[in-house]
Design a protein around this motif. Structure first.
Motif, PDB file in Angstrom:
ATOM      1  N   TYR A 213       0.809  -1.225   0.000  1.00 21.19           N
ATOM      2  CA  TYR A 213       0.000   0.000   0.000  1.00 21.19           C
ATOM      3  C   TYR A 213       0.841   1.274   0.000  1.00 21.19           C
ATOM      4  N   SER A 214       2.078   1.185   0.435  1.00 18.83           N
ATOM      5  CA  SER A 214       2.954   2.361   0.385  1.00 18.83           C
ATOM      6  C   SER A 214       3.742   2.435  -0.911  1.00 18.83           C
ATOM      7  N   LYS A 215       3.572   1.399  -1.762  1.00 15.08           N
ATOM      8  CA  LYS A 215       4.302   1.323  -3.036  1.00 15.08           C
ATOM      9  C   LYS A 215       5.803   1.393  -2.833  1.00 15.08           C
ATOM     10  N   GLY A 216       6.249   0.761  -1.774  1.00 17.32           N
ATOM     11  CA  GLY A 216       7.680   0.659  -1.510  1.00 17.32           C
ATOM     12  C   GLY A 216       8.306   1.868  -0.864  1.00 17.32           C
ATOM     13  N   ARG A 217       7.487   2.871  -0.492  1.00 11.89           N
ATOM     14  CA  ARG A 217       8.070   4.093   0.079  1.00 11.89           C
ATOM     15  C   ARG A 217       8.432   3.948   1.558  1.00 11.89           C
ATOM     16  N   LEU A 218       7.741   3.046   2.267  1.00  5.74           N
ATOM     17  CA  LEU A 218       8.062   2.853   3.679  1.00  5.74           C
ATOM     18  C   LEU A 218       9.303   1.968   3.818  1.00  5.74           C
ATOM     19  N   LYS A 219      10.231   2.393   4.647  1.00  4.74           N
ATOM     20  CA  LYS A 219      11.461   1.635   4.852  1.00  4.74           C
ATOM     21  C   LYS A 219      11.235   0.475   5.814  1.00  4.74           C
ATOM     22  N   ARG A 220      12.201  -0.436   5.798  1.00  6.00           N
ATOM     23  CA  ARG A 220      12.093  -1.644   6.614  1.00  6.00           C
ATOM     24  C   ARG A 220      12.049  -1.307   8.102  1.00  6.00           C
ATOM     25  N   ASP A 221      12.775  -0.301   8.519  1.00  5.90           N
ATOM     26  CA  ASP A 221      12.803   0.027   9.946  1.00  5.90           C
ATOM     27  C   ASP A 221      11.444   0.523  10.446  1.00  5.90           C
ATOM     28  N   ARG A 222      10.631   1.088   9.543  1.00  5.72           N
ATOM     29  CA  ARG A 222       9.286   1.511   9.939  1.00  5.72           C
ATOM     30  C   ARG A 222       8.415   0.287  10.237  1.00  5.72           C
ATOM     31  N   ASP A 223       8.535  -0.764   9.421  1.00  9.25           N
ATOM     32  CA  ASP A 223       7.788  -1.996   9.671  1.00  9.25           C
ATOM     33  C   ASP A 223       8.194  -2.604  11.017  1.00  9.25           C
ATOM     34  N   GLU A 224       9.500  -2.614  11.264  1.00  6.71           N
ATOM     35  CA  GLU A 224       9.996  -3.201  12.511  1.00  6.71           C
ATOM     36  C   GLU A 224       9.541  -2.401  13.727  1.00  6.71           C
ATOM     37  N   LYS A 225       9.459  -1.065  13.570  1.00  5.16           N
ATOM     38  CA  LYS A 225       9.016  -0.225  14.684  1.00  5.16           C
ATOM     39  C   LYS A 225       7.557  -0.503  15.014  1.00  5.16           C
ATOM     40  N   ILE A 226       6.714  -0.589  13.976  1.00  2.00           N
ATOM     41  CA  ILE A 226       5.289  -0.872  14.203  1.00  2.00           C
ATOM     42  C   ILE A 226       5.125  -2.248  14.841  1.00  2.00           C
TER      43      ILE A 226
END
Length: 448
Positions: A213-226
């Motif tokens: 849904y972010s079309k690849g704009r969200l970085k991996r560290d954002r996923d890990e933080k959530i």
């Protein structure tokens, strides 16, 4: 003077009180004598009946004049019909009708009385009333802009409600995304309205979901933080969790639907603005979208014979308030407040100088703004002066349909003046900081 040849003697006057289902029309002669009163349906077939009734009193070179209080909403269909029949149609201000109604010793209000008052105002103010024009494109543009504003307000309310609901489900939801209403965030709240649903995902599943849904704009560290925020925090169990989840899902859908409709409306606004073939967007700090919003409030610029009248319409020109030996001008709090607000925002952007204050959007206006303050005006008064000059420019650009021209030499001169003044202010601030530091160091040494 032969009053038999007076222009008002060549007409009969039809005042029309407009409503949703029916309209009431009163016909009077130049001597304010009632000739007829009829009520007819708000349909094209009954509009023809109105013309037939009025034509019974038309003789020789006598022509009917129609006055309508409402030509943009309830009376729009009738006004358009009359204009297409080449009738003379005038817009009667409701305030004038109200004053006319108050002349009676006992104030009554019926459709017949209202229509007679409108006809009387049309007779008395024939030379001063604005002429109604068949301007469908401007009317349509204004309706679209009003719909956009309504959707924006509804979206704000929905987002505030979503804030309140998320606070109970995800107390730390603001740490998940930089903007809680971005596309990825809305999808997350819709698919996982409560933490117990989100905890079922692995880090890879969460990454794939957000990546989609972010079309690849969200970085991996954002996923890990959530992922860590959800799994490391203990969330209290909430009663009726499924029903509460439904609230969040419905609010998210409402926000997405409103956003989609706003995007469609903006496309229609741009399409209508381009059909008008105006060049207002070439002005500094204006886009086609904001230009369309300004044009929607102004309408056809030919309604105004000069920029002074446009300024009064926008509530920018001051009002003369005098009595006896006292003569002063007061701030105009009337006029079109939506147009006033848009010109105010344009003035704010025009005197903006960027984050570091060294990149002015319009050096000429900044220099003019500071010059007015140096003359003794406060900031609000100086900003009003900027708005007044902007009205002059907007009027000329629309009237002549010309592009915005920036005098380069004057701009460079004003920019140099502004930068020199900015440098002086920075030097004074540095001296003041140094003085405060020396005073502080002296106090410390004295205490030792």
């Amino acid at each position: 003077m032969n009053y038999n040849n007076h222009p008002k003697m060549k007409h009969i006057y039809v005042g029309i009180d407009c409503h949703k289902q029916t309209h009431t029309a009163a016909v009077i002669n130049p001597f304010n004598e009632k000739l007829d009163v009829i009520t007819f349906n708000n349909t094209p077939q009954d509009f023809e009946k109105l013309l037939d009734t009025v034509n019974k009193y038309v003789e020789g070179d006598i022509t009917p004049v129609y006055g309508l209080e409402d030509i943009k909403h309830l009376g729009h269909a009738l006004a358009t019909f009359l204009l297409n029949k080449n009738c003379k149609v005038y817009h009667v201000y409701s305030s004038l009708t109200y004053i006319e109604r108050k002349k009676f010793p006992i104030i009554s209000k019926t459709d017949e009385i209202d229509s007679l008052c409108i006809a009387k105002v049309t007779l008395d103010n024939l030379g001063d009333l604005p002429v109604a024009r068949n301007e469908e494109i401007y009317w349509t543009l204004k309706q679209i802009v009003k719909m956009k504003s309504s959707l924006i307000v509804d979206n704000i309310k929905a987002k505030n409600k979503l804030h309140a609901q998320l606070l109970h489900h995800y107390p730390n939801y603001k740490e998940f995304f930089y903007h809680f209403d971005c596309i990825s965030a809305l999808e997350l709240w819709e698919q996982f309205p409560s933490p117990n649903l989100l905890k079922k995902l692995s880090i890879e599943e969460l990454h794939n979901f957000l990546h989609q849904y972010s079309k690849g704009r969200l970085k991996r560290d954002r996923d890990e933080k959530i992922y860590s925020l959800v799994n490391e925090n203990v969330y209290d169990e909430i009663d009726y969790q499924e029903e509460r989840n439904l609230l969040i899902v419905m609010l998210v859908k409402q926000i997405k639907n409103n956003t989609s409709q706003i995007e469609e409306i903006e496309k229609s606004m741009l399409c209508l603005y381009e059909k008008l073939d105006l060049k207002l967007h070439t002005m500094n700090c204006l886009t086609k979208m904001t230009s369309a919003e300004i044009v929607a409030e102004i309408g056809n610029i030919n309604r105004f014979s000069n920029s002074d009248k446009l300024a009064r319409y926008a509530g920018i020109a001051p009002i003369s308030f005098s009595s006896g030996n006292h003569d002063k001008n007061i701030r105009n709090q009337f006029g079109n407040r939506r147009l006033n607000s848009r010109v105010f925002n344009l003035a704010i952007r025009s005197i903006a100088a960027g984050k570091d204050r060294d990149r002015p959007n319009n050096a000429i206006f900044i220099e003019y703004y500071h010059r007015k303050i140096a003359e003794g005006k406060n900031k609000q008064q100086a900003l009003t002066c900027v708005m007044r000059r902007l009205i002059n420019i907007i009027y000329r650009m629309l009237k002549n349909n010309t592009e915005f021209y920036m005098p380069k030499e004057l701009e460079e001169k004003c920019k140099n003046i502004y930068l020199e003044k900015l440098e002086q202010e920075r030097e004074e601030e540095e001296k003041l900081k140094q003085k405060q530091k020396n005073t502080k160091d002296g106090a410390i040494i004295k205490n030792l």
